[in-house]
Design a protein around this motif. Sequence first.
Motif, PDB file in Angstrom:
ATOM      1  N   LYS A 165      -1.273 -12.635   9.578  1.00  0.00           N
ATOM      2  CA  LYS A 165      -2.417 -13.115   9.651  1.00  0.00           C
ATOM      3  C   LYS A 165      -3.319 -12.606  10.696  1.00  0.00           C
ATOM      4  O   LYS A 165      -4.342 -12.383  10.672  1.00  0.00           O
ATOM      5  N   GLU A 166      -2.735 -12.732  11.998  1.00  0.00           N
ATOM      6  CA  GLU A 166      -3.421 -12.406  13.219  1.00  0.00           C
ATOM      7  C   GLU A 166      -3.635 -10.979  13.626  1.00  0.00           C
ATOM      8  O   GLU A 166      -4.608 -10.306  14.091  1.00  0.00           O
ATOM      9  N   GLU A 167      -2.481 -10.100  13.071  1.00  0.00           N
ATOM     10  CA  GLU A 167      -2.588  -8.706  13.691  1.00  0.00           C
ATOM     11  C   GLU A 167      -2.757  -7.728  12.283  1.00  0.00           C
ATOM     12  O   GLU A 167      -3.151  -6.618  12.531  1.00  0.00           O
ATOM     13  N   ARG A 193      -0.800  -2.220   3.027  1.00  0.00           N
ATOM     14  CA  ARG A 193       0.067  -1.665   3.975  1.00  0.00           C
ATOM     15  C   ARG A 193       1.316  -2.763   4.277  1.00  0.00           C
ATOM     16  O   ARG A 193       2.171  -2.394   4.692  1.00  0.00           O
ATOM     17  N   ASN A 194       1.181  -4.169   3.794  1.00  0.00           N
ATOM     18  CA  ASN A 194       2.160  -4.971   4.150  1.00  0.00           C
ATOM     19  C   ASN A 194       2.236  -6.024   2.666  1.00  0.00           C
ATOM     20  O   ASN A 194       1.055  -6.171   2.268  1.00  0.00           O
ATOM     21  N   PRO A 195       3.357  -6.556   2.616  1.00  0.00           N
ATOM     22  CA  PRO A 195       3.309  -7.721   1.396  1.00  0.00           C
ATOM     23  C   PRO A 195       2.384  -8.594   1.321  1.00  0.00           C
ATOM     24  O   PRO A 195       1.757  -9.271   0.595  1.00  0.00           O
ATOM     25  N   SER A 196       1.613  -8.913   2.661  1.00  0.00           N
ATOM     26  CA  SER A 196       0.700 -10.083   2.784  1.00  0.00           C
ATOM     27  C   SER A 196      -0.637  -9.341   2.119  1.00  0.00           C
ATOM     28  O   SER A 196      -1.579 -10.244   1.890  1.00  0.00           O
ATOM     29  N   ASP A 197      -0.748  -8.258   1.850  1.00  0.00           N
ATOM     30  CA  ASP A 197      -1.934  -7.445   1.332  1.00  0.00           C
ATOM     31  C   ASP A 197      -1.737  -7.530  -0.051  1.00  0.00           C
ATOM     32  O   ASP A 197      -2.703  -7.164  -0.936  1.00  0.00           O
ATOM     33  N   TRP A 208       1.177 -12.177  -3.042  1.00  0.00           N
ATOM     34  CA  TRP A 208       1.235 -13.042  -1.748  1.00  0.00           C
ATOM     35  C   TRP A 208      -0.283 -13.990  -2.048  1.00  0.00           C
ATOM     36  O   TRP A 208      -0.194 -15.005  -1.680  1.00  0.00           O
ATOM     37  N   LYS A 209      -1.129 -13.271  -2.263  1.00  0.00           N
ATOM     38  CA  LYS A 209      -2.544 -13.901  -2.213  1.00  0.00           C
ATOM     39  C   LYS A 209      -2.818 -15.037  -3.361  1.00  0.00           C
ATOM     40  O   LYS A 209      -3.281 -15.959  -3.300  1.00  0.00           O
ATOM     41  N   SER A 210      -2.164 -14.818  -4.428  1.00  0.00           N
ATOM     42  CA  SER A 210      -2.133 -15.861  -5.606  1.00  0.00           C
ATOM     43  C   SER A 210      -1.150 -16.751  -5.392  1.00  0.00           C
ATOM     44  O   SER A 210      -1.520 -18.171  -5.780  1.00  0.00           O
ATOM     45  N   MET A 226       9.411 -15.676  -1.795  1.00  0.00           N
ATOM     46  CA  MET A 226       8.352 -14.984  -2.483  1.00  0.00           C
ATOM     47  C   MET A 226       8.728 -14.161  -3.548  1.00  0.00           C
ATOM     48  O   MET A 226       8.011 -14.037  -4.530  1.00  0.00           O
ATOM     49  N   TRP A 227       9.674 -13.427  -3.509  1.00  0.00           N
ATOM     50  CA  TRP A 227      10.220 -12.577  -4.402  1.00  0.00           C
ATOM     51  C   TRP A 227      11.516 -12.064  -4.230  1.00  0.00           C
ATOM     52  O   TRP A 227      12.231 -12.317  -3.262  1.00  0.00           O
TER      53      TRP A 227
END
Length: 215
Positions: free
Chosen positions: A5-7, A15-19, A23-25, A134-135
């Motif tokens: 979240k911060e970096e 680039r990352n699973p958080s993208d 993840w967003k859903s 998450m998966w």
Amino acid sequence: MMWYKEENSNDGVLRNPSDSIKWKSFYACHPTFSSELRNIRLGLASDGFQLTGNISSNYSIWPVVLAIYNFPPCDCMKSSYFMMTLLISGPKCPGNDIDVYLQPIIEELNELWNGVDTYDAHSNSNFLMRFALMWMINDFPAYGNLSGWSTKGKLPCPCFHKDTHSIFLCNKLCYMGHRHFLPMTHPWHRNSVLFDGKVEMEVAPIPLTDVETHV
């Protein structure tokens, strides 16, 4: 633990699973979980292999590993950050009985989803830390064992199910209809010589939703 979240760069590039959309859903469905940046996001990976490297061996090992996705990509895939939760060994693969071995992990993950009181040394305070799976990461046969979805027969695809195109060729079930996913202007739609002698002008089917997949 809050790198994602911060970096992480939020520029629309994956680039990352958080993208990812998944993840967003998940965040949209569970806002109370996403509001605490220190909560842990996990991925579970499992697959079997022969210990001696001999495929004719009657002994197999199935590791079940948890990875933490709060870390940056350069760290989350390092073995030093993996958690070996199970090592299933025996004369044959566990198959669909793997859920028996996974039961203790499932119980702990359910407990961790509700949260555990945790001390944060950085802020010198306690907080309720929650964990979410998450998966899962696995090949297609292992997917069938872990999820309970039938990965054999005429309708093995968990994304398109009844829209899966299958035919028997030389007593083997083969999956066709891949040209449906090409743009409608692609010349392969009308090229019957390079494929199965048929012209395919159908549009791509609509994938099942998460709810439909688990019904």
